[in-house]
Design a protein around this motif. Structure first.
Motif, PDB file in Angstrom:
ATOM      1  N   ASN A   1       0.778  -1.246  -0.108  1.00  0.00           N
ATOM      2  CA  ASN A   1      -0.233  -0.021  -0.060  1.00  0.00           C
ATOM      3  C   ASN A   1       0.896   1.155  -0.051  1.00  0.00           C
ATOM      4  N   ASP A   2       2.089   1.316   0.503  1.00  0.00           N
ATOM      5  CA  ASP A   2       3.011   2.332   0.571  1.00  0.00           C
ATOM      6  C   ASP A   2       4.152   1.871  -0.524  1.00  0.00           C
ATOM      7  N   LEU A   3       5.035   3.025  -0.323  1.00  0.00           N
ATOM      8  CA  LEU A   3       6.243   2.675  -1.533  1.00  0.00           C
ATOM      9  C   LEU A   3       7.553   2.843  -0.970  1.00  0.00           C
ATOM     10  N   ARG A   4       7.770   2.207   0.197  1.00  0.00           N
ATOM     11  CA  ARG A   4       8.982   2.340   1.318  1.00  0.00           C
ATOM     12  C   ARG A   4       9.757   1.081   0.635  1.00  0.00           C
ATOM     13  N   ARG A   5       9.301   0.096   0.434  1.00  0.00           N
ATOM     14  CA  ARG A   5       9.988  -1.022   0.406  1.00  0.00           C
ATOM     15  C   ARG A   5      10.550  -1.160  -0.979  1.00  0.00           C
TER      16      ARG A   5
ATOM     17  N   ARG B   1      11.785   7.303  -0.169  1.00  0.00           N
ATOM     18  CA  ARG B   1      12.343   7.853   1.099  1.00  0.00           C
ATOM     19  C   ARG B   1      13.551   9.010   0.868  1.00  0.00           C
ATOM     20  N   ASN B   2      14.075   8.613  -0.291  1.00  0.00           N
ATOM     21  CA  ASN B   2      15.137   9.670  -0.656  1.00  0.00           C
ATOM     22  C   ASN B   2      14.606  10.820  -1.381  1.00  0.00           C
ATOM     23  N   VAL B   3      13.288  10.836  -2.068  1.00  0.00           N
ATOM     24  CA  VAL B   3      12.493  11.658  -2.703  1.00  0.00           C
ATOM     25  C   VAL B   3      11.552  12.681  -1.768  1.00  0.00           C
ATOM     26  N   GLN B   4      10.834  11.814  -1.212  1.00  0.00           N
ATOM     27  CA  GLN B   4       9.986  12.450  -0.153  1.00  0.00           C
ATOM     28  C   GLN B   4       9.974  11.643   1.013  1.00  0.00           C
ATOM     29  N   PRO B   5      10.932  11.812   1.888  1.00  0.00           N
ATOM     30  CA  PRO B   5      10.725  10.925   3.278  1.00  0.00           C
ATOM     31  C   PRO B   5       9.525  11.289   4.043  1.00  0.00           C
ATOM     32  N   ASN B   6       8.910  12.342   3.972  1.00  0.00           N
ATOM     33  CA  ASN B   6       7.616  12.571   5.072  1.00  0.00           C
ATOM     34  C   ASN B   6       6.423  11.773   4.140  1.00  0.00           C
ATOM     35  N   ALA B   7       6.571  11.719   2.943  1.00  0.00           N
ATOM     36  CA  ALA B   7       5.229  10.935   2.526  1.00  0.00           C
ATOM     37  C   ALA B   7       5.813   9.354   1.913  1.00  0.00           C
ATOM     38  N   SER B   8       6.772   8.749   2.702  1.00  0.00           N
ATOM     39  CA  SER B   8       6.686   7.399   2.346  1.00  0.00           C
ATOM     40  C   SER B   8       5.991   6.501   3.041  1.00  0.00           C
ATOM     41  N   ILE B   9       5.167   6.807   3.849  1.00  0.00           N
ATOM     42  CA  ILE B   9       4.008   5.873   4.434  1.00  0.00           C
ATOM     43  C   ILE B   9       2.713   6.336   3.990  1.00  0.00           C
ATOM     44  N   THR B  10       2.478   7.253   3.031  1.00  0.00           N
ATOM     45  CA  THR B  10       1.274   7.745   2.339  1.00  0.00           C
ATOM     46  C   THR B  10       0.999   6.575   1.407  1.00  0.00           C
TER      47      THR B  10
END
Length: 749
Positions: free
Chosen positions: A326-330, A335-344
Motif C-alpha cells: 500500500n505504500d512505496l517504502r520497500r 524515502r530519498n525523494v519525499q521522506p515525509n510521504a513514504s508511508i502515504t
C-alpha cells in the motif's frame, strides 16, 4: 650438565615402543579427558569426584534432579517441534519477513534469525540429553548446574510463547506441517526404524544389566535378613525395566505397522501420475528481477511461465499501475525523494510522480534482498534492475498479448476519499478492453461486481476462490485460486471430481510442488519459477510395490538386528556370570583345602610369640637378634627389623660377628608341595656330621626350640590359612638352614 631431551617424532620407533609398553597410559588419559569433558559440560565442574559415582541400583541422581529432568525432556521436545514446524514452513519466509517489515519499517531476514534460534535451542537441549545419558552410562550421578536449569526454564517459556503465537495468529502453519508429513511420512518411517536399531544397543545393554542386578540382589536376599528392603529395591529395578523397555518396544511395534495408516499422494503407480502443473509467475520472477517490474515479467516469460500474476493499484488520477504494498517504502526510493510521504498510500499519488520513482535499486542492495537464497545477478542484469520504473497495467497487457501469456491479478480496493472508490472495477475493465488484448488471456479474479464483468467482457475466464461447488457452477466458474494449505483437506478431491481447475498459491519449495504434482493440481503460482521449471519428475515419488518391499525388508532386517543385539548382550552377561561362578567355586574349594592344611599345621605352631618378624623369614635377625647389633650393613643387602615383645634379662652369649654359611643347592632339597610338613633331608655324611656336632653345641640363647614366629591377631584375620601355612613352612626351613650353617662355622672354629 643438563641433558637435552630428545623429541619423540610421530610415527617413530620410540613412539611405537611407548605405545606398546604403556598402552594403559594412553587409554587412561583418553578416558579421563572424556569423563572430564562430559562431566564438565553437564555439571560445570571440571574436576571429577569419585563420590559423585552413583550407587548400584535404580537411582542415578537425587530427588531434585529427578524432578527437574522432565523439564529437560519437555524443553527438548518443544524445541524439536518448533524447529520442525519452522523448517517445513520455509515456503512462508518471505511473508513472515514482510509482516515484520510492515510493523517495523526495516527489512531483515527475521525468519532466518528464528530458524537459527530454534536450531541452537534444539542443539543445546539435545546436547544436555545426550550428556545425561552418557553420565548414566558411565555410572555418574546427574547434577545439572543451576545455569543450565535457568536456561532450560527460559527455553520452555520462549518455546511456549512462540507456539501460542503460532496457534493464535498463524494457525494455518500447522497445515503446512501436516502436508510435509504426507510426503515425508514413508521416509520418516524408514528412518525411524534405523534409529530404533541404533537405540536398541544401549537399551539392550541397560535392560540386561538391570536383569543381572535383579539376579544378584535376589541371590543376596537368600542370605540377607532385610528381605523387605530387598524386595523394595527389586520392585524399583523391575519398574525401571518396564519404564525403559515398554516404550521402546511400543514405538518399535508402531513403526512396524504404521505403513498401514500412511496415505501419501506420492505413493502411486507411475501411469496414474498427472501432468506437470503449469506456472504463474508471482509478480513475475522476483528472484531474478525486482518484483512487479517489466524486467521481472520478462524473466518469467524466459523461464516458460504459463501466466503472469500481479497486483494492481489505482493512482489518484485513475491510472492502473502495478504495486503490491500500500505504500512505496520497500520497493521504491520514496524515502530519498519525499521522506515525509513514504508511508502515504500509493493511490494518493499522481501518475506523473509515480513514473519518476526508481523501482529497482533496492533489489541490488544486499540489505533489501527479498529472498535469502537468491543467486547473485550478472552485471547486465544488475544494470538493468537499477533502471526499472513502476509499470502500468497496460504495459503488462502488451507483454502478455505479445507472448500469448495469461494474466491474473489482484485488484486492490482504493482507500477512502479516492475518486474511484466505488467504480474501480468498471474502470479497470474498460482499460483492459481498450488495450486490445484477447479476452481469454485474462483470468478475472476479483469477486466484486462479477455480473457486470461477465456481461461487459464475456471472454474473461472467471476465477473463484474456495467456494462451494454449487456456487461455482451457478456463477459459471471453472477455475479456483486457493491457498496451497487447503490441499491438506482431502487433496481437494471434490473440486477435481467436478472438473474444476485448481491453482495453488504460493508454492516455492520443490517438495511442495512435488506434492501438488502428485495430487494432480493443474497450476501453481510461484516465486521460484527458475528452480521448479527444471523438475522433470516429482520428488519423493515411489510406487506402492516398491514401498511395500522396502517396508518388509526394513522390518525384517531390523527385527533380526535387534534380536541379535539383545542376544549378544545376554550372552556377554552370561559369560561374565559363568566366569564369576567359576572363580567363586575355585575360591571355595581352595579355602576348604587350606582349612584342612591349617588344622593339620596348627599343632606345630607355638601359641605365644616372642618376636614379630617384619621382613623376609630368611633374615639372620629373625633368629639371632643379638648378632645384628654388631653386624655392618653391606651394600646391596637387605636388613629387616625385629621388634621384640619383651626384653631379655640374660646376657648376650655371642660377642663376635658370625657370618652364616647358607646351604648349597645340593645340600638342601626343596620341600615338595604335596608334603604336609617340611622335613629337609641331607646326604648321609652331612647327617652324620650334624649328629656329632649337635651334642657339642652350647648356646644358651636363642636356640631352635625357642624360635617362635609371631603374627598379630589382626594380621591373622586378614591373611588366609594358605598364606600362614606357607609362611610357617618357609620359616621352619629357614631356621634349619641357618642352624646348619652356624654349626658348620662353630665346628670349623
Amino acid at each position: 650438565m643438563l641433558k637435552k631431551a630428545n623429541r619423540i617424532e610421530p610415527g617413530s620407533q620410540q613412539e611405537r615402543s611407548l605405545k606398546k609398553h604403556n598402552p594403559w597410559i594412553i587409554c587412561t588419559c583418553n578416558r579421563q579427558c572424556y569423563i572430564t569433558l562430559i562431566t564438565g559440560c553437564y555439571t560445570c565442574e571440571w574436576q571429577i569426584k569419585q563420590e559423585k559415582k552413583s550407587r548400584p541400583g535404580p537411582c542415578c541422581c537425587s530427588w531434585k534432579e529427578k524432578i527437574f529432568f522432565p523439564f529437560l525432556i519437555i524443553s527438548f521436545l518443544l524445541s524439536v517441534v518448533l524447529l520442525f514446524v519452522w523448517i517445513e514452513t520455509s515456503n512462508e519466509y518471505f511473508g513472515f519477513d514482510w509482516v515484520i517489515f510492515l510493523g517495523t519499517g526495516y527489512w531483515f531476514f527475521w525468519s532466518i534469525v528464528l530458524l537459527s534460534l530454534f536450531g541452537i535451542l534444539t542443539a543445546y537441549s539435545s546436547l544436555l540429553v545426550v550428556l545425561a545419558f552418557l553420565l548414566v552410562w558411565e555410572g555418574y550421578e546427574l547434577y545439572l548446574h543451576w545455569c543450565h536449569k535457568i536456561l532450560i526454564l527460559l527455553m520452555i517459556l520462549l518455546c511456549s510463547f512462540v507456539l501460542w503465537i503460532l496457534c493464535q495468529l498463524w494457525q494455518e502453519r500447522w497445515l503446512t506441517a501436516g502436508l510435509s508429513l504426507q510426503i515425508f511420512a514413508p521416509y520418516m518411517h524408514l528412518s525411524g526404524i534405523t534409529v530404533m536399531v541404533i537405540l536398541s544397543w544401549p537399551v539392550a545393554f541397560y535392560l540386561i544389566h538391570l536383569e543381572e542386578e535383579v539376579r544378584m540382589r535376589r541371590y543376596k536376599m537368600m542370605y540377607d535378613r532385610e528381605t523387605a528392603k530387598g524386595c523394595n529395591i527389586l520392585t524399583k529395578l523391575r519398574a525401571l525395566q518396564v519404564t525403559i523397555g515398554l516404550p521402546f518396544f511400543l514405538i518399535l511395534l508402531c513403526l512396524y505397522i504404521v505403513p498401514l495408516g500412511i496415505h501419501s499422494p506420492c505413493i502411486q503407480e507411475e501411469d496414474k501420475l498427472g501432468p506437470k502443473p503449469d506456472f504463474f509467475g508471482h509478480r513475475g520472477a522476483p528472484m531474478l528481477g525486482p518484483e512487479n517490474t517489466m524486467m521481472s515479467f520478462e524473466k518469467a516469460v524466459e523461464q516458460g511461465a504459463y501466466g503472469l500474476e500481479s497486483d494492481v493499484q489505482l493512482s489518484y488520477d485513475q491510472v492502473p499501475f502495478l504495486m503490491h504494498d500500500n505504500d512505496l517504502r520497500r520497493t521504491t526510493n520514496i524515502r530519498n525523494v519525499q521522506p515525509n510521504a513514504s508511508i502515504t498510500h500509493s493511490s494518493f499519488f499522481l501518475w506523473s510522480f509515480l513514473s519518476t520513482l526508481n523501482a529497482g535499486k533496492w533489489f541490488v542492495q544486499s540489505q533489501f534482498k527479498p529472498f535469502y537464497h537468491m543467486k547473485p545477478l550478472s552485471r547486465a542484469d544488475r544494470e538493468k534492475a537499477e533502471n526499472q520504473r513502476i509499470p502500468k497495467l497496460t504495459d503488462l497487457l502488451e507483454l502478455a498479448q505479445k507472448e500469448k501469456k495469461f494474466v491474473i491479478f489482484d485488484l486492490n480496493t482504493p482507500p477512502r476519499k479516492h475518486p474511484l472508490r466505488h467504480t474501480y472495477i468498471r474502470h479497470v475493465v474498460s482499460v483492459i478492453l481498450a488495450s486490445k488484448i484477447e479476452q481469454h488471456l485474462i483470468f478475472w479474479l476479483p469477486s466484486f461486481d462479477r455480473q457486470y464483468v461477465q456481461s461487459r467482457a464475456p471472454g474473461f475466464q472467471q476465477v473463484g476462490q474456495l467456494f462451494s461447488i454449487e456456487r461455482l457452477t451457478k456463477e459459471n466458474i471453472s477455475r479456483i485460486n486457493v491457498d496451497y494449505k487447503r490441499l491438506f483437506y482431502k487433496g481437494l478431491k471434490d473440486y477435481k471430481a467436478a472438473n474444476i481447475n485448481i491453482n495453488l498459491y504460493i508454492v516455492n519449495e520443490p517438495w511442495l510442488y512435488s506434492l501438488a504434482w502428485c495430487s494432480r493440481i493443474h497450476s501453481v503460482t510461484t516465486d521460484n519459477i527458475q528452480t521448479l521449471s527444471q523438475l522433470n519428475h516429482p520428488y519423493f515419488f515411489m510406487t506402492p510395490g516398491y514401498y511395500m518391499f522396502m517396508w518388509l525388508l526394513m522390518d525384517s532386517v531390523s527385527a533380526v538386528l535387534i534380536f541379535a543385539i539383545f542376544y549378544f548382550h545376554w550372552w556377554r552377561e552370561s559369560k561374565k556370570e559363568m566366569f564369576k561362578n567359576s572363580i567363586h567355586t575355585d575360591l571355595r574349594s581352595l579355602s576348604l583345602q587350606q582349612r584342612e592344611h591349617g588344622s593339620q599345621d596348627s599343632t606345630n605352631l607355638p601359641n605365644k610369640p616372642s618376636f614379630r618378624v617384619l621382613g623376609n623369614p630368611w633374615a639372620l635377625s629373625a633368629f639371632y637378634p643379638a648378632l645384628t647389633k654388631s653386624t655392618k650393613k653391606q651394600p646391596g643387602s637387605c636388613h629387616f627389623l625385629v621388634v621384640p615383645k619383651k626384653k631379655s634379662s640374660e646376657p648376650e652369649q655371642v660377642k663376635e660377628t658370625i657370618k652364616p654359611l647358607m646351604p648349597s643347592k645340593d645340600d638342601v632339597r626343596q620341600p615338595s608341595p604335596t608334603e604336609k610338613t617340611f622335613e629337609p633331608t641331607w646326604d648321609a655324611p652331612r647327617e652324620a656330621t650334624l649328629e656329632t656336632a649337635l651334642p657339642s653345641l652350647k648356646v644358651n640363647k636363642p636356640t631352635i626350640s625357642s624360635l617362635e614366629i609371631a603374627q598379630s591377631k589382626t594380621e591373622s584375620e586378614k591373611t588366609s590359612t594358605f598364606e600362614s601355612s606357607q609362611q610357617y613352612s618357609f620359616s621352619v626351613f629357614s631356621a634349619i638352614s641357618s642352624m646348619f650353617s652356624y654349626e658348620l662355622t662353630s665346628k670349623k672354629n
